[in-house]
Design a protein around this motif. Structure first.
Motif, short mmCIF file in Angstrom:
data_model
loop_
_atom_site.label_atom_id
_atom_site.label_comp_id
_atom_site.label_asym_id
_atom_site.label_seq_id
_atom_site.Cartn_x
_atom_site.Cartn_y
_atom_site.Cartn_z
N SER A 128 62.40 57.10 55.72
CA SER A 128 61.84 58.25 56.44
C SER A 128 62.75 58.57 57.61
O SER A 128 63.01 57.73 58.46
N LYS A 129 63.25 59.81 57.64
CA LYS A 129 64.08 60.21 58.77
C LYS A 129 63.22 60.58 59.97
O LYS A 129 63.67 60.51 61.12
N LEU A 130 61.97 60.96 59.73
CA LEU A 130 61.06 61.23 60.84
C LEU A 130 60.70 59.95 61.58
O LEU A 130 60.58 59.94 62.81
N GLN A 142 67.57 58.32 51.64
CA GLN A 142 67.39 59.65 51.08
C GLN A 142 68.64 60.12 50.34
O GLN A 142 68.54 60.86 49.35
N TYR A 177 53.47 67.25 64.54
CA TYR A 177 53.27 67.71 63.17
C TYR A 177 52.63 69.09 63.19
O TYR A 177 51.65 69.32 63.89
N SER A 234 52.35 64.32 57.61
CA SER A 234 53.75 64.55 58.01
C SER A 234 54.70 63.77 57.10
O SER A 234 55.78 64.25 56.76
N GLU A 288 54.70 65.49 53.64
CA GLU A 288 55.49 66.73 53.72
C GLU A 288 56.99 66.43 53.76
O GLU A 288 57.79 67.14 53.14
N GLU A 289 57.38 65.38 54.49
CA GLU A 289 58.80 65.03 54.54
C GLU A 289 59.32 64.68 53.15
O GLU A 289 60.37 65.19 52.72
N TYR A 290 58.60 63.81 52.45
CA TYR A 290 59.07 63.37 51.14
C TYR A 290 58.96 64.49 50.10
O TYR A 290 59.85 64.67 49.26
N THR A 304 59.14 67.66 50.61
CA THR A 304 60.21 68.62 50.89
C THR A 304 61.54 68.10 50.35
O THR A 304 62.31 68.85 49.73
N LEU A 305 61.81 66.81 50.57
CA LEU A 305 63.04 66.21 50.05
C LEU A 305 63.14 66.38 48.55
O LEU A 305 64.15 66.88 48.02
#
Length: 545
Positions: free
Chosen positions: A223-225, A251, A298, A349, A352-354, A356-357
């Motif tokens: 996770s970059k977040l 990622q 978020y 959050s 959504e991050e994953y 989106t990736l």
């Protein structure tokens, strides 16, 4: 042979034929048993006529890729697939060297060539289907799409491995999605290992790999977040030696895996489980706010977990509170408290991050989990169902719906619908959840205040309280990953004679008993299956682990 060919490189020559290069062919010896196993998916489809002579390799055989409108439009992508086919013939020992490839008009093909034809006029094949036609001295693999062309090439290789010849064959898949689910949350797999699995899937004519990366024992993708989050924790594991490492896929590695899978027509389906199966994430988050406030952003809002607070779920009944125990370590909750806005925002959050990736990489399907929320530990009262010992969820459900009749289960359904909206809002066309807590009613007090979105697709992995017919009648699309046949878990007793529910699957029983339409191991008769599936508009199947 050129230096590039010696190194494994394959050139595709346009509209030119070089007959000066002769080569000897060799067939790898292979046992009849193994050969039969490799042909299980298509052996019944061989349609060679008695008057036809089987096609065999010759010293001057080459691969001739026929120019069509579709092949011209997708030349760069398809050229790599054709090169993979040429490489596979040599790698599997069918040919001694990598055959040269010529691309051009069909009339220029050699008399003993392997012709590859994509979407030729008059073929009329469905998606993923193929037809191998032996005529004169040539053999032609016809397909409507690139996936079907690959499966036809696989079939041709299998025939050569077994019989040293090819006969006319036609085949199409019974189910559109044929998948393996790999748990990379509990256990770390290297990129090379996953790529090998992708090749094996393609060779078996399977077309999807589900990467299940969020589990009670770990989080398998960076996770970059939250750079502090990914990894796994041995304190939460069944066996310390299985998952004590802190390894995970970056990622960038995920991008590499998805791109590699596309070459083999294997789609990647990400799987993030919530609100249950989150012991590891709960533990890691609680550590962040153990000694000081922890804040994150978020959806345009700032959220703060105060010092000493927790996001794990708990039972609350008759003024008493008890943790919803994790299955491996009772100090951490099995999942998040969905009445806690910090817990929900943090989880969303991450999703959504994953999501989106994977969406930017071309993925269209996403699993949002939703299974085994309350685990197997004891609750506060033994004479009251667990779902009715979640007063904080009930209050949240009333607040979300504005309906005083709402119960705790309504809060769960509302949460899952919210995740569905989040993921489809990013462009996903199929969103799945596990079946055991979907359409649950007997022990929840549920009165349909909130309806689970019928557009959510169902992973059917356990018979439980509902049958597959319940989901089909309610309009849900169902995917068969029945645990009785399709669940392998590396637990302490996996190699013992005393296998439990999740370790009892054997290759023998899968081959002899299972098919994609068996949703109840106690009632597998074909006539019963037909009755169960009557009226279903669509049904797909996949295999887990």
């Amino acid at each position: 042979m050129s230096a590039a060919q010696k190194r494994g490189g394959v050139y595709i020559t346009r509209n030119r034929r070089d007959n000066t290069m002769k080569r000897k062919m060799t067939i790898r010896a292979i046992s009849l048993l193994l050969a039969a196993m490799m042909l299980l998916g298509c052996v019944g489809m061989i349609t060679a006529g008695a008057e036809e002579a089987a096609w065999k390799l010759s010293e001057d055989t080459e691969i001739f890729w026929v120019k069509t409108e579709d092949s011209e439009e997708n030349f760069e992508e398809l050229s790599e697939q054709v090169r993979l086919f040429a490489g596979a013939l040599a790698a599997k020992g069918v040919t001694e060297e990598v055959l040269p490839i010529t691309y051009g008009e069909k009339a220029k093909a050699g008399a003993t060539d392997i012709l590859l034809v994509l979407n030729d006029e008059g073929t009329n094949l469905e998606n993923q289907a193929y037809k191998i036609l032996v005529s004169g001295g040539t053999v032609t693999v016809n397909a409507e799409d690139a996936a079907g062309l690959m499966y036809g090439c696989n079939s041709l290789i299998r025939q050569l491995l077994i019989n040293e010849c090819v006969v006319s064959t036609e085949d199409a898949p019974d189910v559109a999605e044929r998948a393996l689910m790999l748990d990379i949350g509990r256990k770390y797999y290297t990129v090379d290992r996953i790529k090998k699995m992708i090749r094996e899937l393609a060779w078996a004519d399977m077309n999807a790999l589900v990467l299940h990366f969020s589990e009670e024992m770990g989080l398998g993708i960076e996770s970059k977040l939250y750079p502090w989050l990914a990894g796994r924790d041995g304190t939460l594991c069944t066996q310390a030696e299985v998952a004590t490492d802190n390894s995970y896929l970056t990622q960038e590695e995920i991008k590499d895996i998805v791109a590699y899978a596309k070459l083999y027509h294997v789609e990647i389906i990400p799987s993030f489980d919530s609100p249950g199966h989150m012991n590891y994430i709960v533990k890691k988050f609680n550590e962040q706010c153990a000694e000081k406030d922890y804040s994150f952003d978020y959806d345009g809002k700032r959220y703060t977990a105060e010092t000493g607070s927790e996001i794990g779920n708990y039972y609350h009944y008759n003024g008493q509170t008890s943790i919803v125990k994790g299955s491996r370590n009772t100090a951490y909750s099995r999942g998040i408290d969905i009445s806690n806005e910090v817990a929900v925002a943090f989880t969303k959050s991450l999703i959504e991050e994953y999501a989106t990736l994977f969406k930017t990489l071309g993925c269209d399907k996403f699993d949002i989990g939703g299974d085994e929320l309350l685990g197997w530990g004891s609750a506060i009262a033994t004479n009251v169902n667990k779902w009715q010992q979640l007063d904080h969820w009930k209050n949240q459900a009333i607040q979300w719906t504005g309906n005083s009749n709402a119960v705790a289960y309504d809060a769960f359904l509302y949460y899952m619908n919210d995740l569905y909206d989040l993921v489809t809002g990013l462009g996903y066309t199929s969103v799945r959840m596990w079946n055991d807590d979907a359409l649950r009613s007997v022990d929840t007090g549920w009165k349909h205040v909130v309806e689970l979105n019928p557009a959510i697709d169902i992973w059917f992995w356990t018979t439980g309280a509902n049958t597959v017919k319940d989901y089909l009648n309610a309009g849900y699309e169902v995917y068969n990953i029945l645990c009785d046949y399709n669940y392998y878990a590396l637990t302490y007793n996996y190699f013992s004679g005393q296998r439990d529910l999740f370790t009892k699957a054997h290759a023998e029983t899968i081959y002899s008993e299972w098919n994609p339409y068996i949703f109840d191991p106690l009632n597998p008769a074909p006539d019963a299956v037909t009755k169960i599936l009557s009226g279903a508009s669509a049904l797909y199947a996949s295999a887990e682990r």
